[in-house]
Design a protein around this motif. Structure first.
Motif, PDB file in Angstrom:
ATOM      1  N   LEU A   1      11.946 -11.271  -3.408  1.00 45.47           N
ATOM      2  CA  LEU A   1      11.341 -10.006  -3.827  1.00 45.47           C
ATOM      3  C   LEU A   1      10.149 -10.239  -4.752  1.00 45.47           C
ATOM      4  CD1 LEU A   1      14.493  -7.795  -4.381  1.00 45.47           C
ATOM      5  CD2 LEU A   1      12.700  -7.433  -2.682  1.00 45.47           C
ATOM      6  N   CYS A   2      10.256 -11.218  -5.639  1.00 48.46           N
ATOM      7  CA  CYS A   2       9.132 -11.537  -6.529  1.00 48.46           C
ATOM      8  C   CYS A   2       7.936 -12.082  -5.754  1.00 48.46           C
ATOM      9  CB  CYS A   2       9.564 -12.539  -7.599  1.00 48.46           C
ATOM     10  SG  CYS A   2      10.662 -11.848  -8.836  1.00 48.46           S
TER      11      CYS A   2
ATOM     12  N   GLY B   1       6.410  -9.187  -3.951  1.00 49.76           N
ATOM     13  CA  GLY B   1       5.726  -8.335  -4.922  1.00 49.76           C
ATOM     14  C   GLY B   1       4.399  -8.926  -5.348  1.00 49.76           C
ATOM     15  N   TYR B   2       4.368 -10.240  -5.540  1.00 47.74           N
ATOM     16  CA  TYR B   2       3.128 -10.938  -5.879  1.00 47.74           C
ATOM     17  C   TYR B   2       2.092 -10.780  -4.765  1.00 47.74           C
ATOM     18  CZ  TYR B   2       0.050 -14.904  -6.942  1.00 47.74           C
ATOM     19  OH  TYR B   2      -1.043 -15.709  -7.183  1.00 47.74           O
TER      20      TYR B   2
ATOM     21  N   LEU C   1       1.961  -8.379  -2.567  1.00 46.68           N
ATOM     22  CA  LEU C   1       1.533  -6.980  -2.539  1.00 46.68           C
ATOM     23  C   LEU C   1       0.530  -6.674  -3.659  1.00 46.68           C
ATOM     24  CD1 LEU C   1       4.840  -5.167  -1.640  1.00 46.68           C
ATOM     25  CD2 LEU C   1       2.707  -5.085  -0.352  1.00 46.68           C
ATOM     26  N   ILE C   2       0.755  -7.234  -4.835  1.00 51.11           N
ATOM     27  CA  ILE C   2      -0.192  -7.033  -5.935  1.00 51.11           C
ATOM     28  C   ILE C   2      -1.552  -7.610  -5.573  1.00 51.11           C
ATOM     29  CG2 ILE C   2      -0.740  -7.783  -8.291  1.00 51.11           C
ATOM     30  CD1 ILE C   2       2.268  -7.470  -8.900  1.00 51.11           C
TER      31      ILE C   2
ATOM     32  N   LYS D   1      -0.157  -5.056   4.216  1.00 49.59           N
ATOM     33  CA  LYS D   1       0.609  -4.360   3.184  1.00 49.59           C
ATOM     34  C   LYS D   1       1.870  -3.737   3.777  1.00 49.59           C
ATOM     35  CE  LYS D   1      -1.656  -1.429   0.809  1.00 49.59           C
ATOM     36  NZ  LYS D   1      -2.583  -0.495   0.174  1.00 49.59           N
TER      37      LYS D   1
ATOM     38  N   ARG E   1       4.557  -6.354   4.415  1.00 47.05           N
ATOM     39  CA  ARG E   1       5.240  -6.787   3.206  1.00 47.05           C
ATOM     40  C   ARG E   1       6.131  -5.691   2.626  1.00 47.05           C
ATOM     41  NH1 ARG E   1       1.162  -9.908   4.348  1.00 47.05           N
ATOM     42  NH2 ARG E   1       1.192 -12.081   3.705  1.00 47.05           N
TER      43      ARG E   1
ATOM     44  N   VAL F   1      10.085  -5.992   1.879  1.00 44.46           N
ATOM     45  CA  VAL F   1      10.702  -5.629   0.603  1.00 44.46           C
ATOM     46  C   VAL F   1      11.850  -4.652   0.838  1.00 44.46           C
ATOM     47  CG1 VAL F   1      10.313  -4.358  -1.551  1.00 44.46           C
ATOM     48  CG2 VAL F   1       8.698  -6.110  -0.849  1.00 44.46           C
TER      49      VAL F   1
END
Length: 136
Positions: free
Chosen positions: A18-19, A22-23, A25-26, A106, A109, A113
């Protein structure tokens, strides 16, 4: 004791995935709002794609070895999708096409998630189920 180690490792692997997502996606959102250039964004995304695939493989293998068949079978399509991307060499983000594929990347991902959150919830339910069976 082995069951406790399994649950700890499962939660660590899911949270790590998940991290990583998330990275990514950021980085894609930063690229969308033009806070980062495409070269830096794609190179940073490409650095964590293969470790993401490896961690997903370890997660599936851990569930297989531990005998948690339901979670293994639920996480198997995710691993298959990653292996298919890797074998077709479609797993890396291309710096020249990143703006054209930005919304698709996006979405991909976000689906991953959501999928991992569902697997995480099923793991928690399975943990509670296991703990209640041991009590009775």
């Amino acid at each position: 004791m082995a069951e406790v180690l399994y649950w700890i490792s499962t939660f660590i692997l899911i949270l790590t995935l998940l991290c990583i997502l998330g990275y990514q996606l950021i980085l894609l959102v930063d690229l969308e709002f033009d806070y980062i250039n495409p070269y830096d964004s794609t190179s940073r995304i490409n650095q964590v794609v293969v470790p993401e695939f490896i961690i997903q493989g370890i997660f599936c293998f851990t569930n297989l070895i531990a005998g948690h068949w339901f979670i293994f079978l639920v996480s198997l399509p995710f691993l298959y999708y990653d292996l298919r991307l890797y074998s077709r060499k479609e797993h890396l983000a291309d710096v020249t096409e990143i703006y054209n594929k930005l919304s698709g990347e996006k979405k991909k991902r976000f689906y991953k998630v959501a999928y991992l959150i569902v697997v995480f919830v099923m793991s928690v339910i399975s943990l509670v189920w296991t703990l209640t069976e041991d009590v009775h």
